[in-house]
Every structure is written in structure tokens, then in C-alpha cells.
Design an enzyme around this catalytic site. Structure first.
Site, PDB file in Angstrom:
ATOM      1  N   HIS A   1      15.377 -12.907   5.122  1.00 28.93           N
ATOM      2  CA  HIS A   1      14.804 -12.826   6.468  1.00 28.93           C
ATOM      3  C   HIS A   1      13.480 -13.572   6.505  1.00 28.93           C
ATOM      4  CE1 HIS A   1      17.807  -9.731   7.497  1.00 28.93           C
ATOM      5  NE2 HIS A   1      17.752  -9.555   6.183  1.00 28.93           N
TER       6      HIS A   1
ATOM      7  N   LYS B   1     -11.649 -23.996 -13.911  1.00 28.20           N
ATOM      8  CA  LYS B   1     -12.444 -23.147 -14.825  1.00 28.20           C
ATOM      9  C   LYS B   1     -13.777 -23.829 -15.106  1.00 28.20           C
ATOM     10  CE  LYS B   1      -8.873 -20.764 -17.524  1.00 28.20           C
ATOM     11  NZ  LYS B   1      -8.252 -20.679 -18.839  1.00 28.20           N
TER      12      LYS B   1
ATOM     13  N   GLU C   1       3.045 -24.197 -15.045  1.00 32.85           N
ATOM     14  CA  GLU C   1       2.054 -24.597 -16.058  1.00 32.85           C
ATOM     15  C   GLU C   1       2.676 -25.459 -17.160  1.00 32.85           C
ATOM     16  OE1 GLU C   1      -0.312 -21.420 -17.707  1.00 32.85           O
ATOM     17  OE2 GLU C   1      -1.668 -21.458 -15.995  1.00 32.85           O
TER      18      GLU C   1
HETATM   19  O1  PA5 Z   1      -0.389 -19.960 -20.236  1.00 32.22           O
HETATM   20  C1  PA5 Z   1      -1.587 -19.928 -20.466  1.00 32.22           C
HETATM   21  O2  PA5 Z   1      -2.047 -20.273 -21.570  1.00 32.22           O
HETATM   22  C2  PA5 Z   1      -2.579 -19.406 -19.444  1.00 32.22           C
HETATM   23  O3  PA5 Z   1      -1.982 -19.083 -18.246  1.00 32.22           O
HETATM   24  C3  PA5 Z   1      -3.300 -18.176 -19.986  1.00 32.22           C
HETATM   25  O4  PA5 Z   1      -2.322 -17.215 -20.281  1.00 32.22           O
HETATM   26  C4  PA5 Z   1      -4.296 -17.590 -19.003  1.00 32.22           C
HETATM   27  O5  PA5 Z   1      -5.176 -18.593 -18.584  1.00 32.22           O
HETATM   28  C5  PA5 Z   1      -5.076 -16.454 -19.661  1.00 32.22           C
HETATM   29  O6  PA5 Z   1      -5.754 -16.913 -20.776  1.00 32.22           O
HETATM   30  P1  PA5 Z   1      -6.431 -15.914 -21.822  1.00 32.22           P
HETATM   31  O7  PA5 Z   1      -5.368 -15.088 -22.425  1.00 32.22           O
HETATM   32  O8  PA5 Z   1      -7.106 -16.813 -22.808  1.00 32.22           O
HETATM   33  O9  PA5 Z   1      -7.435 -15.070 -21.052  1.00 32.22           O
END
Ligand code: PA5
Length: 492
Positions: free
Chosen positions: A349, A457, A305
Site C-alpha cells: 500500500h 565523519k 556499503e
Molecule cells: O560496516 C562498517 O564497517 C560500518 O558500518 C561500521 O559497522 C559502523 O560505522 C560502526 O563502526 P564501529 O563499530 O567502529 O563503531
């Protein structure tokens, strides 16, 4: 306290050759960019406005007020003494770090044996998927009166935890009585979002209901473990100050100005050379420890990410030194190494065949644990295993894997952990976070946004008719439907 060691030998040409390893010249070429990355991060960290605005406030998490940490530890003990079970709801950064801490710092089979738990509640993770099977089994088998619920969502709007919260709240209301809200802790944005609004509403009715903790400003999900994960650690009996102290000690090492003394900067620089110049676009994270597997999963989110980005970063600096970052829409870069979690010896493995004989397009990072909490000696097998300890076998297996990779000119490195403790685990977290921050600098992208996650999303929200969607997004989805030809769908 012994600190983490980083053996980076096998990333260099003396081990794996000049075609696949980093040469002295490569290092000299990237050194100025590494220096610049360090200076830029250092400058950002010195300004609260920039830390918060850009999303680097996680670097302050190791230094949280000690009195508050003691209070949080106590709160964890109180909850632990009152409940048999804890369910933690969250996904991505609101889940992976918690699971990683639980697996690394609590005993294996923690949920299965009361002696292992030492009187503390069982811990279950939910709201990290939309698979109905797991949640159904859980609520059929737990007693709502004896269950404490933690809901973690910064936005309050993420579908998975939001859906699970709706289900579990209903289950608590039905099974635990009118004051069920006292069994809930919400960890969410301090001011905005639907979960924060809910907290306010419930607390105005009953101040003991929907207790809550803030996700700190300027701390993005995947960098938030030492914020949102602390309560669960405290409930499970993990010393959270030790975790933070480990983080602080590592942060200090990772801000050192000399490249050869700064493990995160060096790791980022070497991986950048290997990625950009030698085609190593896959990052295999392979702890030789079952209990660190979830830490590798956590790292996957952190790397993917943070660094998997379409656009280069554009920086605007205002007169007071405040930086604003935005994607440079004219510079499509599509960068980012692809992380793959694995674990030794299990995956020797499995993925190891590809690591050895497949395309030479990866680096493997091993995590080697020097001392385990327990050990087993093999007696009387009458063969080559006789008389050896498990820890010894594991260590030999790790060395053997390094050797096998080096023989095939496959770059790799080893992080040596003296023992998995709250302190060393805190060190690991900050090391990987800082390395990711530097790698982001070296790639010239914004490591703190995640525009790509929004696509799915938005499409989901559109299909589910979520009110308030931006018109532009709706139009884009309508203009670009999925193209499905029936001839490419093979049915019986
Ligand atoms: O790193 C990030 O910002 C995302 O992976 C969020 O942690 C994830 O989408 C969860 O979001 P939220 O805490 O708003 O539910």
C-alpha cells in the site's frame, strides 16, 4: 532440516521478456566472469593472510570453536538471569544485525509481555542515532541497578555509540554504585582503539569490570553479526550454535562450483546482468514477514556499503600470493545498486505502486516464509476472507505481488524460508553476505572498505575539533566549504 529455496524464475526473459529479463545468452556471457569470481573468492578464502588482510574472515565465523560458543550461551543465560533490561549500543554493523536477529528470532512484542520474554531481560537498542529524545526517555524510565550495558564499537570512535556510552556510563555510575563497571560488556577491536584502551584501564583497577569480547580481525562491521551479535542473541535465549550451523550449511552451498547449484553466485550474476545490461539499479528487499523487516534493513547496509563505490579495485599480488587491494584512483566507476527495504503486505500500500507502474529500474527480492510460529483462522466474516488463515492470505498476497510485477515485465525473485528459525536465519545471513562478495567481484570493486562513510565523519570531527586529524583532510574541508546562498533558503 529443510534448507532455503531460491525461485529465480521471474528474473529471466521467459517470465518478463528479453528487454527486462536475463536471457540464456546473457547468462552464457556472464558465466565466465562468475566462474572467475568464484575462483578468486575461493583462492582468497584458502589463505588466512588474505582473508584477514582483505576482510573476508567473516567466512570463518560459522566455524567458531563449539566450546567457546557453549560458554557464550551460558554467559548470556547468566546475564539474563541477573538483569531486567539490556541496552545495546552500536551503529551500522554494530547494530543492524543485532536488531535483525532480535526481531526475527524472538517473539514480536518481546519487550512488552513477561510471558513472551520467558523471564529474560527487555532489550533496547541505542547509540544508533544522535536524536536526544529516545535516549532521554530510556534513562528516565529504566532502573540502572537492573540494567546491563553492551557497547559495541570496533573503532571505539564512532560518534553515535561513543556519545551514548558517555551518557549511559554516567547514568550507571550515579545509579548503580561504584562497581557499575561490572554491568558493562565492551565488544571492540582486540588490540587497538579508544574503547579497548578504556577496557584495559578499567580492568587493571577491577578485573571483573568492563568485561569484553573481541571483534575478530579481518571482520568488517557489516559482516560481523555472527561475531558481535552472538552475546545479545544468547541473552535473549536464541540458540547461537544453530545460527552458526545454518551459516555453515549455506556457506557450503555458496561455494559450489556449478552456477546453477550455487545460489549466491547465481543471485549475484543475475543481478549484475540486470543492473549492467537492463538498467535495474534499485534493489528492493521485501520480506513478506513483519519480523524479517529488520533483516531487510541489515541487508541495505550490507549492499550499500559494500558495493556503492567510486573507484575500481586495483589488486597487487606479492610473491607469496598475498593480495593488497586499493582504489584505482584513475578509474572512477561510481557503481552499486541502491537498496530499498520494504515489507509485505504493509508496503503493498506504499512502494508497490512505484514498483508496478514506476520506472522499470529495479529488481524486487521477496522473502516468503512457508510456516509461521502461529496462525489465525478467520471465521464468520461472511466474505471472501472467511475460512482462510493469515499465513494463507500472506502467501497468496506474495504470489499476487509476483504476478502483478511479472505482468508489467518487472524482474523479481523469491527466497523461500521453510520457517524462521536460528538455523534458517543463519542461512539467510551467509547467503546475502556471499552474494554481496560475488557481486563485488563482478563489479571489480572492493566490497570490504567504506571510504564514502568517512567523508561525513571527517567533517564532523573537523567541526567538533577532534584532535589528531590528518592535515590533508583539514585542508580539503577548508578549501571546499558548503556553498549556501541566502536566496535559496526560504524562511517565513
Ligand atoms: O560496516 C562498517 O564497517 C560500518 O558500518 C561500521 O559497522 C559502523 O560505522 C560502526 O563502526 P564501529 O563499530 O567502529 O563503531
Amino acid at each position: 532440516m529443510k534448507s532455503l529455496k531460491f525461485d529465480l524464475n521471474n528474473m529471466f526473459s521467459h517470465a518478463v521478456g528479453t528487454k527486462h529479463g536475463v536471457t540464456d545468452k546473457d547468462l552464457a556471457v556472464i558465466a565466465p566472469a562468475a566462474k572467475k569470481a568464484l575462483a578468486h573468492i575461493g583462492k582468497l578464502l584458502s589463505s588466512e593472510k588474505n582473508r584477514v588482510g582483505i576482510g573476508l574472515e567473516w567466512t570463518r565465523l560459522p566455524y567458531q570453536d563449539k566450546e567457546n560458543i557453549t560458554k557464550l550461551q551460558k554467559l548470556g543465560d547468566e546475564i539474563a538471569a541477573s538483569y531486567d533490561n539490556v541496552i545495546s549500543l552500536g551503529i551500522g554493523g554494530s547494530y543492524l544485525g543485532l536488531k535483525a536477529a532480535q526481531d526475527a528470532l524472538r517473539s514480536p512484542y518481546y519487550n512488552d509481555f513477561p510471558d513472551v520474554r520467558r523471564g529474560r531481560p527487555r532489550v533496547y537498542f541505542e547509540g544508533n542515532n544522535l536524536d536526544p529524545d529516545t535516549l532521554s526517555v530510556l534513562i528516565k524510565n529504566l532502573d540502572p541497578k537492573k540494567t546491563f550495558l553492551i557497547i559495541i564499537s570496533k573503532s571505539g570512535e564512532t560518534a553515535e555509540p561513543k556519545a551514548a556510552f558517555t551518557v549511559i556510563e554516567e547514568w550507571l555510575r550515579a545509579g548503580a554504585g561504584a562497581a557499575y563497571g561490572r554491568q558493562i560488556m565492551a565488544i571492540t577491536d582486540p588490540a587497538s582503539g579508544s574503547l579497548r584502551m578504556r577496557v584495559k584501564e578499567e580492568q587493571s583497577r577491577d578485573p571483573l569490570s568492563f568485561r569484553n569480547l573481541p571483534v575478530m580481525k579481518g571482520v568488517g562491521g557489516r559482516f560481523s553479526e555472527l561475531n558481535v551479535g552472538l552475546l545479545l542473541m544468547a541473552i535473549a535465549g536464541i540458540n547461537i550454535q544453530d545460527v552458526l550451523d545454518g551459516g555453515a550449511a549455506m556457506l557450503e552451498r555458496c561455494l559450489k562450483s556449478r552456477l546453477d547449484k550455487n545460489p549466491a553466485l547465481m543471485y549475484a550474476a543475475l543481478n549484475t546482468v540486470l543492473y549492467r545490461k537492463k538498467g535495474k539499479s534499485i534493489a528492493v528487499m521485501m520480506p513478506f514477514s513483519e519480523t524479517l523487516k529488520s533483516t531487510a534493513d541489515w541487508y541495505v547496509q550490507l549492499l550499500a556499503e559494500s558495493l556503492g563505490k567510486k573507484y575500481a579495485r586495483k589488486i597487487k599480488i606479492s610473491e607469496d600470493g598475498r593480495e593488497t587491494w586499493c582504489p584505482d584512483l584513475r578509474k572512477v566507476v561510481n557503481v552499486g545498486r541502491t537498496p530499498i527495504p520494504a515489507r509485505g503486505t504493509n508496503d503493498l500500500h506504499s512502494i508497490q505502486q512505484n514498483n508496478i507502474e514506476g520506472e522499470n529500474n529495479k529488481t524486487v527480492t521477496f522473502i516468503r516464509v512457508e510456516n509461521f510460529k502461529s496462525d489465525i483462522e478467520l471465521r464468520g466474516t461472511g466474505d471472501f476472507l472467511s475460512g482462510h488463515r493469515y499465513s494463507e492470505l500472506l502467501s497468496v498476497a506474495e504470489e499476487a505481488t509476483e504476478w502483478a510485477l511479472v505482468r508489467e515485465s518487472k524482474p523479481n525473485c523469491t527466497i523461500v524460508v521453510p520457517e524462521v528459525t536460528p538455523f534458517s536465519w543463519g542461512e539467510m545471513i551467509l547467503f546475502f553476505e556471499m552474494a554481496t562478495a560475488y557481486e563485488g567481484e563482478l563489479l571489480g570493486i572492493n566490497a570490504y572498505d567504506q571510504g564514502g562513510v568517512e567523508g561525513y565523519k571527517n567533517y564532523m570531527y573537523y567541526k567538533l575539533k577532534k584532535p589528531g586529524m590528518a592535515e590533508g583532510i583539514v585542508k580539503e574541508i577548508r578549501r571546499n566549504p558548503l556553498k549556501k546562498k541566502s536566496k535559496y533558503i526560504i524562511s517565513a
